[in-house]
Design a protein around this motif. Structure first.
Motif, PDB file in Angstrom:
ATOM      1  N   VAL A   1      -7.278  -0.670  -9.370  1.00 46.30           N
ATOM      2  CA  VAL A   1      -7.815  -1.479  -8.278  1.00 46.30           C
ATOM      3  C   VAL A   1      -9.099  -0.860  -7.731  1.00 46.30           C
ATOM      4  N   ALA A   2      -9.101   0.454  -7.547  1.00 46.24           N
ATOM      5  CA  ALA A   2     -10.298   1.124  -7.029  1.00 46.24           C
ATOM      6  C   ALA A   2     -11.490   0.926  -7.958  1.00 46.24           C
ATOM      7  N   ARG A   3     -11.270   1.032  -9.254  1.00 48.12           N
ATOM      8  CA  ARG A   3     -12.361   0.830 -10.204  1.00 48.12           C
ATOM      9  C   ARG A   3     -12.811  -0.622 -10.208  1.00 48.12           C
ATOM     10  N   LEU A   4     -11.861  -1.545 -10.085  1.00 49.46           N
ATOM     11  CA  LEU A   4     -12.187  -2.967 -10.105  1.00 49.46           C
ATOM     12  C   LEU A   4     -12.993  -3.362  -8.870  1.00 49.46           C
ATOM     13  N   LEU A   5     -12.571  -2.888  -7.704  1.00 52.14           N
ATOM     14  CA  LEU A   5     -13.230  -3.255  -6.452  1.00 52.14           C
ATOM     15  C   LEU A   5     -14.475  -2.429  -6.179  1.00 52.14           C
ATOM     16  N   GLY A   6     -14.645  -1.315  -6.897  1.00 52.36           N
ATOM     17  CA  GLY A   6     -15.798  -0.454  -6.684  1.00 52.36           C
ATOM     18  C   GLY A   6     -15.662   0.442  -5.471  1.00 52.36           C
ATOM     19  N   THR A   7     -14.424   0.757  -5.075  1.00 55.34           N
ATOM     20  CA  THR A   7     -14.182   1.592  -3.902  1.00 55.34           C
ATOM     21  C   THR A   7     -13.746   2.989  -4.319  1.00 55.34           C
ATOM     22  N   ASP A   8     -13.809   3.916  -3.361  1.00 59.54           N
ATOM     23  CA  ASP A   8     -13.393   5.296  -3.652  1.00 59.54           C
ATOM     24  C   ASP A   8     -11.887   5.393  -3.833  1.00 59.54           C
ATOM     25  N   VAL A   9     -11.148   4.680  -3.000  1.00 59.51           N
ATOM     26  CA  VAL A   9      -9.688   4.735  -3.035  1.00 59.51           C
ATOM     27  C   VAL A   9      -9.130   3.331  -2.884  1.00 59.51           C
ATOM     28  N   ALA A  10      -7.874   3.168  -3.293  1.00 58.99           N
ATOM     29  CA  ALA A  10      -7.143   1.917  -3.084  1.00 58.99           C
ATOM     30  C   ALA A  10      -5.708   2.276  -2.773  1.00 58.99           C
ATOM     31  N   ASN A  11      -5.033   1.447  -1.988  1.00 57.41           N
ATOM     32  CA  ASN A  11      -3.642   1.761  -1.647  1.00 57.41           C
ATOM     33  C   ASN A  11      -2.678   1.151  -2.653  1.00 57.41           C
ATOM     34  N   ALA A  12      -1.400   1.304  -2.393  1.00 61.97           N
ATOM     35  CA  ALA A  12      -0.365   0.905  -3.351  1.00 61.97           C
ATOM     36  C   ALA A  12       0.012  -0.563  -3.229  1.00 61.97           C
ATOM     37  N   SER A  13      -0.902  -1.389  -2.712  1.00 64.49           N
ATOM     38  CA  SER A  13      -0.808  -2.842  -2.604  1.00 64.49           C
ATOM     39  C   SER A  13      -0.310  -3.286  -1.236  1.00 64.49           C
ATOM     40  N   MET A  14      -0.587  -4.548  -0.953  1.00 66.62           N
ATOM     41  CA  MET A  14      -0.198  -5.198   0.291  1.00 66.62           C
ATOM     42  C   MET A  14       0.616  -6.437  -0.070  1.00 66.62           C
ATOM     43  N   TYR A  15       1.022  -7.174   0.976  1.00 67.08           N
ATOM     44  CA  TYR A  15       1.827  -8.370   0.708  1.00 67.08           C
ATOM     45  C   TYR A  15       1.035  -9.405  -0.083  1.00 67.08           C
ATOM     46  N   ASP A  16      -0.155  -9.766   0.403  1.00 64.36           N
ATOM     47  CA  ASP A  16      -0.998 -10.741  -0.276  1.00 64.36           C
ATOM     48  C   ASP A  16      -2.419 -10.604   0.246  1.00 64.36           C
ATOM     49  N   GLY A  17      -3.305 -11.454  -0.246  1.00 62.13           N
ATOM     50  CA  GLY A  17      -4.702 -11.341   0.131  1.00 62.13           C
ATOM     51  C   GLY A  17      -4.968 -11.616   1.597  1.00 62.13           C
ATOM     52  N   SER A  18      -4.263 -12.583   2.176  1.00 66.03           N
ATOM     53  CA  SER A  18      -4.538 -12.950   3.568  1.00 66.03           C
ATOM     54  C   SER A  18      -4.124 -11.845   4.532  1.00 66.03           C
ATOM     55  N   THR A  19      -2.975 -11.221   4.308  1.00 67.43           N
ATOM     56  CA  THR A  19      -2.556 -10.128   5.186  1.00 67.43           C
ATOM     57  C   THR A  19      -3.431  -8.897   4.968  1.00 67.43           C
TER      58      THR A  19
END
Length: 452
Positions: free
Chosen positions: A121-139
């Motif tokens: 996810v971090a590589r895809l979004l271009g961010t330094d870090v990414a978390n272990a996911s959320m409920y969905d995009g809106s939240t």
């Protein structure tokens, strides 16, 4: 047979403790008109298993199955081909029954999967870090707004006109309880995103600007000038990605200096499934990691020097002091995150880029064909796999007429923005690798017939 472990004596004891004379007293706050005075009307008291199966099968046949007709629906939920190996692997017992790890270091397999997911996810979004996911995009979108408030100590968020209205609705619901001020407006049927308007609105009270990329109409913009304007005013730029496959073809928001990037991961590994469950993506710059909601899994070595995985950061009040908690989100969408990660692994970087190229080529061909239909015009000439048509008349009845012809034409803007007359003619059309030339021709022909 239902298992009811409580006796009448148990119930009387509980009622006496809370000072209620009967179970009915627990419902005194429910208006009389809202209470049932008997069985639900129309439902039988009992039915055989066979008759229930037949009845439910008959109801299911009333649905139009996405894979059986020309399908152009998108607007935040996309039909992509999911390899059979994804479903096969996520149904393994150790994955299918796994829950969020409360004793995380014991669940090494789950932690390793989440670590790999975060990396992807971090590589895809271009961010330094990414978390272990959320409920969905809106939240995830709302959590990013809350995170910006904590970082900037400001309470005004400027939301792009092109942000998905469902995401806006979730943010408005949550802002009622936090006091955040949300500056929102509806989009216009014009080729370009409202970047200049957003830049003009940024001031000393702005915590963040939230922009969807590509936006609800499928439009794409360079976010770097917007990021620069945000940072000049000590505000954050939040980018929302509802179609992650697009990032196989266009620059990631992180590359354009977005501070927080969130989105919906459904496109990869997760079918449409009547709208859920889905998986939220969340990444940010490293300097903001301690304000990131959810959890972060990390890699380490054990006492014997062997590779291992640990729960590095968990920001829920269950794990840390309540006043230090950044969110009550804890249970990541683990199975959907696994499906996402497996699909990404199967594709690899080259496969993702090829998939994105196929999506874009199909969309370009479809847009060119549909723009030739008399009375139809293409709103945006820059897009990935989703674009907006102006049908010259209200789109909702046309969509219904096309559905009667067995063509699911897209999402009408009148459905997304009821009451917005200037958007009523708009139709958002999504074209993925699952769409064939025959599907596009069927859509174009059906529109010609309906508009004639």
């Amino acid at each position: 047979m239902r298992y009811l472990p409580l006796t009448d004596h148990d119930r009387r004891d509980m009622l006496s403790v809370i000072g209620a004379a009967s179970i009915d007293d627990l419902f005194v706050d429910v208006p009389e008109a809202a209470r049932l005075d008997g069985p639900v009307h129309g439902l039988p008291n009992h039915a055989s298993e066979l008759s229930v199966e037949r009845h439910m099968t008959a109801l299911a046949r009333q649905n139009t199955v996405a894979g059986e007709v020309p399908f152009f629906l998108g607007a935040g939920a996309y039909r992509h081909h999911v390899p059979a190996s994804v479903d096969h692997l996520i149904q393994r017992g150790e994955f299918l029954t796994a829950y969020t790890p409360y004793q995380p270091e014991i669940a090494q397999g789950t932690l390793q999967m989440l670590f790999e997911f975060q990396t992807q996810v971090a590589r895809l979004l271009g961010t330094d870090v990414a978390n272990a996911s959320m409920y969905d995009g809106s939240t995830a979108c709302w959590e990013a707004i809350g995170m910006a408030r904590r970082i900037t100590k400001r309470g005004k968020a400027i939301l792009s006109a092109g942000l998905h209205p469902h995401y806006v609705s979730v943010a408005k619901t949550m802002a009622k309880y936090t006091g955040d001020v949300l500056d929102t407006t509806s989009p216009w049927l014009v080729p370009d995103m409202d970047v200049d308007r957003l830049i003009e609105k940024i001031d000393g009270d702005t915590s963040c600007v939230v922009v969807q990329y590509p936006d609800i109409l499928g439009r794409i913009a360079d976010l770097k000038p917007l990021a620069d304007a945000c940072h000049a005013n000590k505000a954050l730029l939040i980018a929302v990605v509802t179609e992650p496959v697009a990032l196989g073809a266009i620059r990631s928001p992180g590359e354009m200096d977005a501070d927080i990037v969130v989105g919906e991961g459904q496109s990869l590994g997760v079918g449409l499934q009547f709208g859920g469950p889905y998986v939220g993506l969340f990444g940010c710059k490293e300097k903001y990691v301690r304000q990131m909601p959810g959890r972060l899994c990390g890699e380490t070595v054990d006492a014997d020097g062997r590779r291992g995985f640990v729960l590095t950061l968990s920001t829920r009040e269950q794990h840390i002091r309540r006043e230090k908690a950044t969110s009550n989100i804890c249970t990541n969408s683990g199975l959907c995150a696994l499906a996402f990660s497996i699909h990404m692994t199967l594709l690899g970087e080259a496969g993702l880029r090829q998939l994105a190229a196929t999506n874009h080529a199909n969309a370009v061909a479809a847009a060119e064909r549909l723009a030739k239909v008399p009375g139809v015009s293409l709103v945006n000439d820059a897009f990935f796999n989703e674009f907006t048509l102006d049908l010259g008349q209200e789109a909702r009845p046309i969509v219904r007429a096309l559905a009667d012809k067995g063509v699911l034409a897209g999402v009408s803007l009148g459905r997304l923005y009821p009451g917005e007359a200037e958007l009523a003619n708009g139709l958002v059309v999504a074209v993925t690798e699952t769409v064939t030339q025959e599907d596009v021709e069927a859509l174009a022909t059906a529109i010609e017939e309906v508009l004639a």
